[in-house]
Every structure is written in structure tokens, then in C-alpha cells.
Scaffold this active site. Structure first.
Site, mmCIF file in Angstrom:
data_model
loop_
_atom_site.group_PDB
_atom_site.id
_atom_site.type_symbol
_atom_site.label_atom_id
_atom_site.label_comp_id
_atom_site.label_asym_id
_atom_site.label_seq_id
_atom_site.Cartn_x
_atom_site.Cartn_y
_atom_site.Cartn_z
ATOM 1 N N PRO A 80 33.919 46.367 92.702
ATOM 2 C CG PRO A 80 33.978 45.043 94.231
ATOM 3 C CD PRO A 80 32.926 45.728 94.107
ATOM 4 C CB CYS A 81 36.556 46.672 87.970
ATOM 5 S SG CYS A 81 35.854 47.995 87.943
ATOM 6 N N PRO A 82 36.634 43.393 88.921
ATOM 7 C CG PRO A 82 38.245 42.960 90.354
ATOM 8 C CD PRO A 82 37.434 43.729 89.918
ATOM 9 C CG PHE A 84 31.377 42.482 85.087
ATOM 10 C CD1 PHE A 84 30.293 41.364 86.038
ATOM 11 C CD2 PHE A 84 31.669 43.033 86.925
ATOM 12 C CE1 PHE A 84 29.658 41.137 86.060
ATOM 13 C CE2 PHE A 84 30.326 42.258 87.643
ATOM 14 C CZ PHE A 84 29.962 41.843 87.102
#
Length: 346
Positions: A80-82, A84
Site C-alpha cells: 500500500p502506498c498511502p 508514503f
């Protein structure tokens, strides 16, 4: 090249690695719509992928990972990206969605020959210097030599400004044979060139003129999290970039909203017209998928919002394919060296 694909989503990275010659043994994804997308395409296109598990990654690692010990060449995925990203407040390890530690636990239990993890390029900023170094130190202790690199998707033919942070690592002796792939194309298609056939499919008289005006590549397609956001083309900054490409980014269009013969402007649901968007079409889910690098045969399940989110969160297949080919080459050369070493010892 036998793989475990984690956080598989709609299959962008999985499809790219498949095209590079990977054989997916298991794919893990928690979202039900994304899993349905994976299963639909796997069956319809006879991809022969292995187990597609709708499961929390942490539970998979805890309960099933060890059965794949020594059987996997590559562990890959886009965690998951959120944690960063700016939208996710860049909380990093303090964010409950940070799955890098879980990925490391999986690597420890499976011990593949190679790993590939991708995320937003915000992970490469100075805010996360220590975090990245910590991950690399842990991998070193597990016997892996790993390296971060910023990859721009448009360098690999994707008509989009989509920079990603890629972590690739190998056991010895594979690392010495790996080379980051060089850009495959210098100039990707403009949005006008890429989408012209779809935009013109209902006979819009000004489609040729639109094609000339949409003469750049797209800003980053964003899927967002389930916590907020609908099916539009991103924040105000992104919408302004889309407007310069003569695209209305305020929402994703239905198929029946593709411009007809006399299309002029975009009307809101209450019948009023949004000013400043004359002759600017909206994009459909299929159009956005093409911008992301998905082939037109790839289908997405779920409602429009869920389908768009799957696309926006995906890793462009052409980029994954280029990286996958480089990884597979290193693994083959490393295996050859080990075979010769064993034969010499005999």
C-alpha cells in the site's frame, strides 16, 4: 520463474510479469472486487495462474507462507502506498497500512531467489531515508543485496507521468547478473494518439481536432483509498493538467457519455453546464485503463468507482514486464553458474 504476487490488486504487475515469462504460483489480494478481476481474467484468457487468494496478507504470511519455502524464485508486489504519499500524510511506519514489515516476514519464510517491491516515489524522499536504509539492512541480514531506484513509467511506453520507487534484491550469485532495464521508448503516445479511436467511436465531428490538442501525456492516474475519493482524475492540480490536454477530469464517464456527433460540453447532473469545458470529453474506465498500460482485453469487475480505483492503484504492466525480464535473466544466469559449480565439484 515461479512467483508469489502480494497485494496483487487488479493484476497490473502480475500481468506484466506474466508477459515476461513468470509463472504465478499464488496471488494474494484482500479486496474482493480486485480478486474477482484476477479470477475473471485468469479464466477467460487461460493464463494458468495458481491460487488467487482473497486474504489478508498478514494472515497468509502467518499461516501459509512456510509451505512455499524453497519453491519460489521471486516475491513481488506493490504494498500500500498511502503511508508514503502526501494524500496519506506520509506517516510511514506509523501508518497501520504499512505492509513492508509483513513483506519482509514473507521473504524470510519463503527465501526466494529475488524480490521486487514497488511504491510511490515519495518513499525515495529524505523523509524516509532511515526507513529505506532499515529495510535494506534487514534484507542484508536475510542474505539479500537490494537496491532502490526511481522508475518513470513514460520511459517504458506508458503515456503517463508515473514515477515509482522500486526495490529489487537478490541472493548471491544472482545479483551480479542483474541490470536495471534501459528505457524502451523515448516518446510515448500522446493522450490524443492513444485514445483517439475510443473518443471518436461515436462519430464526434471534432475528434480529429481534439486529437491534435491532446498533445501530451497524462498526469499520474490516482486510485486513492476506500476512505475517501470518488471516480475522478485526482486533485485540483491534476484536473488542471487534464484541462490543458482538453480532458474534463471532474469525473469518470459512463460508456454512453462518449462524445456523440455534435458533442460540445459537459453538463452536470442537475442539467447546468460546467463552464470552461466546451469540447472537452471525460474519460471512461476503459480509457483510463489504456493510459495505465492495460491491454483492452483486460476486464475489471465491480461498480465504476471500484473499477477505477483498481486501475488507479495498479502498477503499469509494461513497466513490470521490463523489470521482470531483467530479473528473470539474472536468475537464469545465476542458476547456470550454480549448476556448473555443482558439476565441477562432482
Amino acid at each position: 520463474m515461479r512467483t508469489i504476487e502480494i497485494c496483487a490488486g487488479a493484476g497490473g504487475q502480475a500481468l506484466g510479469l506474466h508477459n515476461a515469462g513468470a509463472k504465478h504460483v499464488v496471488l494474494v489480494e484482500i479486496d474482493s472486487d480486485a480478486c474477482a478481476t484476477l479470477k475473471l481474467n485468469n479464466k477467460k484468457h487461460s493464463l494458468n495462474w495458481g491460487n488467487i487468494l482473497e486474504q489478508d496478507l498478514k494472515k497468509f504470511v502467518e499461516n501459509q507462507a512456510e509451505e512455499y519455502y524453497g519453491k519460489i524464485d521471486l516475491v513481488a508486489g506493490g504494498v500500500p502506498c498511502p503511508p508514503f504519499s502526501k494524500a496519506g500524510l506520509k506517516l510511514g511506519p506509523k501508518d497501520e497500512r504499512d505492509l513492508f514489515p509483513t513483506a519482509l516476514e514473507l521473504i524470510n519464510k519463503v527465501r526466494p531467489k529475488a524480490i521486487m517491491l514497488e511504491n510511490v516515489d515519495g518513499l525515495l524522499t529524505s523523509d524516509f531515508d532511515e526507513y529505506r536504509s532499515k529495510l535494506q539492512r534487514k534484507l542484508n541480514r536475510l542474505g539479500y543485496s537490494a537496491e532502490w531506484k526511481r522508475i518513470q513509467s513514460s520511459d517504458f511506453g506508458v503515456s503517463q507521468k508515473r514515477a515509482r520507487a522500486i526495490l529489487i534484491g537478490f541472493k548471491s550469485p544472482y545479483k551480479q547478473y542483474f541490470q536495471w532495464p534501459s528505457p524502451t521508448i523515448n516518446k510515448p503516445k500522446t493522450i490524443g494518439e492513444l485514445l483517439f479511436d475510443l473518443i471518436a467511436s461515436k462519430g464526434w465531428k471534432l475528434a480529429d481536432d481534439w486529437k491534435k490538442k491532446a498533445n501530451g501525456i497524462a498526469p499520474t492516474i490516482v486510485g486513492g483509498s476506500k476512505k475517501h475519493g470518488g471516480p475522478d482524475l485526482g486533485p485540483t492540480r491534476a484536473k488542471n493538467e487534464w484541462q490543458k490536454l482538453y480532458v474534463n477530469g471532474h469525473r469518470i464517464a459512463n460508456e454512453d457519455e462518449i462524445p456523440g456527433k455534435d458533442f460540445k460540453n459537459y453538463k452536470l447532473r442537475n442539467g447546468t453546464t460546467r463552464t470552461g469545458y466546451d469540447y472537452m470529453p471525460m474519460l471512461t474506465v476503459r480509457m483510463v485503463a489504456r493510459i495505465q498500460g492495460f491491454p483492452d482485453f483486460w476486464e475489471f469487475t465491480g461498480a465504476k468507482t471500484n473499477s477505477y480505483r483498481q486501475i488507479g492503484n495498479a502498477f503499469p504492466p509494461p513497466v513490470a514486464e521490463s523489470l521482470g525480464k531483467a530479473i528473470q535473466k539474472a536468475i537464469k544466469l545465476g542458476d547456470t553458474k550454480l549448476t556448473k559449480k555443482l558439476e565441477a565439484a562432482e
